[in-house]
Design a protein around this motif. Structure first.
Motif, PDB file in Angstrom:
ATOM      1  N   SER A 223      46.095  26.334  31.022  1.00  0.00           N
ATOM      2  CA  SER A 223      45.064  25.955  30.049  1.00  0.00           C
ATOM      3  C   SER A 223      43.702  26.535  30.440  1.00  0.00           C
ATOM      4  N   ARG A 224      43.438  26.476  31.752  1.00  0.00           N
ATOM      5  CA  ARG A 224      42.149  27.015  32.204  1.00  0.00           C
ATOM      6  C   ARG A 224      42.096  28.525  31.986  1.00  0.00           C
ATOM      7  N   ILE A 225      43.215  29.175  32.329  1.00  0.00           N
ATOM      8  CA  ILE A 225      43.263  30.620  32.125  1.00  0.00           C
ATOM      9  C   ILE A 225      43.083  30.947  30.647  1.00  0.00           C
ATOM     10  N   TYR A 226      43.730  30.161  29.801  1.00  0.00           N
ATOM     11  CA  TYR A 226      43.611  30.376  28.362  1.00  0.00           C
ATOM     12  C   TYR A 226      42.159  30.198  27.903  1.00  0.00           C
ATOM     13  N   ASN A 227      41.536  29.114  28.388  1.00  0.00           N
ATOM     14  CA  ASN A 227      40.145  28.871  27.992  1.00  0.00           C
ATOM     15  C   ASN A 227      39.214  29.959  28.524  1.00  0.00           C
ATOM     16  N   ASP A 228      39.482  30.389  29.788  1.00  0.00           N
ATOM     17  CA  ASP A 228      38.663  31.458  30.357  1.00  0.00           C
ATOM     18  C   ASP A 228      38.802  32.739  29.546  1.00  0.00           C
TER      19      ASP A 228
ATOM     20  N   PHE B 245      41.570  30.863  41.192  1.00  0.00           N
ATOM     21  CA  PHE B 245      40.879  30.898  39.909  1.00  0.00           C
ATOM     22  C   PHE B 245      39.958  32.115  39.714  1.00  0.00           C
ATOM     23  N   SER B 246      39.788  32.932  40.735  1.00  0.00           N
ATOM     24  CA  SER B 246      38.870  34.075  40.630  1.00  0.00           C
ATOM     25  C   SER B 246      39.470  35.190  39.781  1.00  0.00           C
ATOM     26  N   ASP B 247      38.592  35.824  38.933  1.00  0.00           N
ATOM     27  CA  ASP B 247      39.020  36.968  38.115  1.00  0.00           C
ATOM     28  C   ASP B 247      39.202  38.231  38.937  1.00  0.00           C
ATOM     29  N   GLU B 248      38.777  38.177  40.201  1.00  0.00           N
ATOM     30  CA  GLU B 248      38.891  39.372  41.024  1.00  0.00           C
ATOM     31  C   GLU B 248      40.348  39.690  41.358  1.00  0.00           C
ATOM     32  N   LEU B 249      41.242  38.653  41.314  1.00  0.00           N
ATOM     33  CA  LEU B 249      42.668  38.853  41.617  1.00  0.00           C
ATOM     34  C   LEU B 249      43.469  38.903  40.322  1.00  0.00           C
ATOM     35  N   SER B 250      44.601  39.567  40.400  1.00  0.00           N
ATOM     36  CA  SER B 250      45.485  39.619  39.228  1.00  0.00           C
ATOM     37  C   SER B 250      46.101  38.252  38.995  1.00  0.00           C
TER      38      SER B 250
END
Length: 903
Positions: free
Chosen positions: A181-186, A13-18
């Motif tokens: 969904s989580r990625i979309y919300n993030d 879930f970290s934004d640090e990874l692609s």
């Protein structure tokens, strides 16, 4: 459990990874979960060891894939291996070994296609998906046509595998949907934040543009308000509580920074102007800021030193932005948040950097404009001052010239000798005044050219004061002013310095005091011994008066060249306005300073200090050879200060002295104590005045009275000129006259002379003394007829023989024709045919002993130091300036000729 959550958040879930890396890690994580479920199913089915070994190999493969992909960042290779090994190898193998069509592999094949849709894109998607579909169709075709190739399994195993596949596939697909969904919300949240940040940045840019408009062209009266408004708008926009603009300064070899401008949201947050050294406050800041780095963040994220320095000022978060102007590190701007702990976004930092540069440029531009305005005002003021000065100079020079021309015409037309003498005295006064004006201009030109220098010699400090007082006394008498002198007895008798320039300063201050003090006013000249360090004495001299006073505004212009306190003053009182500027320069060259304390209509005190080395203490005031303890003095004066002065001086000189406040009291003391050797008697006293008292004393000593007493000496003291009381005083028997204010050396000289001690010095000789130089022969080289006539007339009483030459060539010829005839040469400098320098060099070059020895004195109007030095370099022995001062000419004659004096 926390560590597992942390790993899941970090790798999925970290934004640090692609996104691909996170999906790959998610697939691998579910692979591990599926492997765990499959292992559990095999245990339930009591599968053979080979099956358990296959599960273990799957664990190792998945973990190895995770390590390779994340440690070495080989996510694309990891995805390719995952898709091929999972969909094209592992699932078909499981299909043939676990029941074929009747097994739960349909769910796994669906799962593999979902993974392909998740992990592959573009051409690779088609390349991977089509072969996989073909493999799935081939598996089901073979299972249908060739069932013997499928390993049979028990119905229980089929049941367990089916449930397992459904659960794994369902959970995976559900988690994928949840993950998306989580990625979309993030991403949606990021878009909203970015939108807000963009809006804030847009607002900040708008504020910067508005500030630029405000600061573009404010005048001196509105600049501060425009700057405050601009800083407030920026502070409100970025939600900070305080902004400070700091400018760098060099102090010695260290760099410091100080507040130039500041804004605060509330008065309690406002800070006064402060200054700090970088190496004492924030040692690391100078290097970072010089490199263009910003410093900032919550106070808790900064170093301990920064927290200790910033904490007391209420800072919770700070942003420090360096400012560079004209390619140099000018300073920095600080943004203080005193309420929140926060970081400043990079985008805002960039905009705030531009805002800081805008403010710094505005400040610099405003200061440059102010400097230009000030320079213009100073130039206009200087031009006006010089114009006023030229007008005053014209007035100051034309006034005495008018007197000279007018009195000359009157004298020429008059047959009365007394009237001629009167005109000549006025011409002399006007000429001396004109010479003083010219000398002031010459001194000022030397100062402007930085060629003004001092000439150090040992001198008697009291004699300097005495000479200055004597020069100004007649004007004090004219205005009937009360003039007193206070001499600090701790001041050494002799000092080493430029006595002429010191006398010039005192004369200037004293003459101004007399000029601007009304009739019957008071003037006091005071001297003070302040300290002595290593043989260097600090002397303070003050001139106080009860005159018109000077306002504070006028005081600021007093010591400026070409300025007067009031340009109208010159019309009322005269003067060039250069005296104080010259005095200031002289005092500063003597390592002192000059100042004024004054109030309008309440008088003024001009004071200055000088530093001078202590001179050699020579003989005392009284001459040796007399038993001074037997000498009795009586001072008679109604002024108690004068009486106290005589008592103090007598104590210093170890003499016996009594005082009386009037003539009657003095006569009573004589009756009681007997006659005195010397009487110092004031001329004007209430009751019996000094003349009457002197007459009675002389009657006693001459035997004309009933009581005869030994001969005594009566010295009259008075502030008036001797000529005023001379006839009456002489008739009363007065022996000598002493002018007030009194000086110890003058009193001592009178005592010495009256009691038959050694003759006093030549400077105290009586008027009428004439130097005689019979037998001496002088050669005068002068091209101007009137100048030759003046020298011949002035030196006629000395009986010296004079030959004249009209130019340098003629002077050389006359001397070379008869060198032994002449004892001295007076040589003008600027002459036709051959100037004085060349004439002197040629005389010195003659093959004659007398040519090398004869004194040659320059007699010229070139009076600058370099002129004197040039005369000496040419071979001359001395210098006399024009207009000629008779005392100076006679001094040169005494120095170089055999002197026979006659009274």
């Amino acid at each position: 459990m926390k560590s597992i959550k942390s790993l899941i958040h970090r790798y999925i879930f970290s934004d640090e990874l692609s996104l691909d890396a996170r999906i790959l890690n998610m697939v691998c994580a579910f692979g591990l979960a599926a492997a765990v479920a499959a292992t559990a199913a095999r245990i339930i089915e009591k599968a053979p060891p080979i099956a358990m070994l296959a599960m273990a190999a799957m664990f190792v493969f998945i973990i190895g894939l995770l390590i390779m992909s994340n440690r070495f960042k080989l996510y694309k290779i990891g995805i390719l291996i995952t898709l091929i090994s999972l969909g094209d190898i592992l699932f078909p193998v499981i299909y043939f070994t676990n029941g074929g069509i009747n097994s739960g592999m349909a769910a796994y094949f669906v799962l593999s296609m979902v993974i392909i849709f998740l992990l592959s894109r573009g051409k690779s998607f088609v390349v991977i998906l089509i072969p996989h579909i073909i493999i799935i169709l081939a598996c089901y075709f073979i299972g249908y046509r060739y069932p013997d190739l499928i390993r049979p399994v028990s119905s229980f195993q089929l049941y367990v595998d089916t449930i397992q596949s459904l659960l794994v596939s369902g959970f995976f697909i559900g988690f994928v949907i949840k993950f998306q969904s989580r990625i979309y919300n993030d991403e949606k949240h990021k878009v909203e934040i970015t939108g807000r940040e963009l809006a804030r940045q847009d607002q900040l840019l708008h504020v910067i543009n508005e500030a630029a408009t405000l600061l573009l062209a404010p005048d001196a009266n509105t600049f501060k308000a425009a700057l405050d408004t601009s800083m407030e708008m920026m502070a409100r926009c970025v939600d900070v509580d305080r902004i400070h603009v700091w400018r760098n300064q060099i102090e010695g070899d260290q760099m410091s920074y100080s507040i130039v401008y500041g804004w605060a949201a509330s008065p309690e947050l406002k800070q006064e102007k402060m200054s700090f050294l970088y190496n004492q406050s924030f040692p690391d800041w100078a290097a970072k800021l010089f490199a263009g780095q910003c410093i900032g963040g919550p106070l808790t994220s900064l170093s301990k030193t920064e927290q200790e320095r910033l904490g007391p000022y209420g800072v919770r978060s700070i942003l420090v932005v360096p400012l560079f102007l004209q390619d140099s590190f000018w300073g920095f701007v600080s943004f203080d948040d005193c309420r929140n702990d926060r970081d400043f976004p990079d985008a805002e930092v960039g905009i705030l950097r531009s805002g800081g540069m805008l403010i710094a440029n505005a400040i610099l531009r405003f200061e440059m404009t102010e400097n230009l305005i000030q320079a213009r005002e100073e130039a206009l003021s200087s031009t006006k001052a010089k114009g006023d000065f030229l007008a005053n100079m014209s007035h100051e020079m034309r006034t005495p010239m008018n007197a000279i021309i007018g009195m000359t015409n009157i004298a020429k037309s008059s047959a009365d000798p007394e009237k001629k003498d009167y005109c000549l005295s006025k011409i002399e006064d006007a000429s001396n005044h004109l010479l003083g004006v010219i000398n002031d201009v010459l001194d000022m030109s030397k100062i402007e050219a930085n060629k003004f220098e001092l000439s150090f010699t040992e001198f008697n400090f009291e004699k300097i004061l005495q000479r200055v007082v004597n020069v100004n006394n007649f004007r004090v008498e004219e205005k009937e002013q009360n003039f007193t002198v206070k001499l600090d007895k701790n001041i050494p008798r002799t000092l080493i310095g430029d006595d002429q320039r010191l006398a010039q300063v005192i004369t200037n201050l004293l003459s101004n005091a007399i000029k601007f003090t009304p009739q019957h006013g008071s003037i006091q000249l005071s001297t003070f011994f302040e300290k002595e360090e290593n043989g260097v004495c600090t002397i303070r001299i003050e001139v106080s008066d009860s005159g018109i006073g000077i306002s504070e505004d006028q005081q600021r212009k007093l010591f400026t060249s070409f300025e007067q306190a009031d340009s109208n003053t010159s019309r009322r009182f005269g003067g060039t306005g250069l005296g104080l500027a010259i005095s200031k320069r002289i005092v500063e060259m003597m390592d002192g300073h000059i100042w004024i304390v004054s109030e309008l209509d309440k008088g003024s005190t001009f004071a200055f200090t000088i530093q001078a080395k202590r001179g050699s203490e020579k003989n005392g005031l009284l001459r040796p050879g007399i038993n001074w303890k037997n000498i009795r003095l009586l001072a008679v004066d109604d002024d108690p200060d004068i009486c106290a002065y005589f008592l103090d001086l007598a104590q210093q000189l170890d003499l016996h002295c009594d005082t009386a406040a009037g003539g009657t009291e003095a006569l009573a003391m004589i009756e009681q104590k007997g006659p005195y050797d010397i009487y110092f008697v004031d001329w004007k006293m209430p009751g019996m005045d000094g003349v009457e008292f002197s007459r009675r004393v002389k009657e006693r000593s001459s035997g004309t009275s009933a009581v005869s007493q030994p001969e005594s000496v009566v010295i009259m003291i008075s502030a008036v000129e001797w000529s005023t009381v001379m006839d009456e005083a002489r008739q009363a028997g007065v022996d000598k006259f002493l002018s007030k204010p009194l000086f110890p050396s003058a009193i001592a000289d009178c005592i010495n002379e009256c009691l038959g001690a050694e003759n006093v010095l030549a400077e105290n000789q009586q008027p009428g003394h004439i130097d005689r130089f019979e037998g001496s022969h002088l050669l005068l080289a002068e091209d101007i007829d009137i100048n030759r006539e003046i020298v011949l007339a002035l030196l006629e009483p000395t009986a010296i023989e004079i030959d004249t030459a009209e130019n340098g060539r003629e002077a050389v010829e006359m001397f070379s024709g008869n060198p032994d005839k002449y004892d001295m040469i007076f040589m003008d400098i600027q002459m036709p045919e051959m100037d004085g320098y060349e004439a002197t060099r040629r005389i010195r070059a003659l093959d004659n002993k007398r040519a090398k020895e004869i004194p040659i004195i320059a007699m010229t109007a070139n009076v600058f130091r370099e002129d004197v030095e040039r005369c000496l370099e040419a071979g001359m022995n001395g210098h006399v300036g024009k207009p000629l001062a008779m005392d100076e000419v006679l001094t040169k004659l005494r120095t170089f000729l055999r002197n026979n004096t006659a009274g």
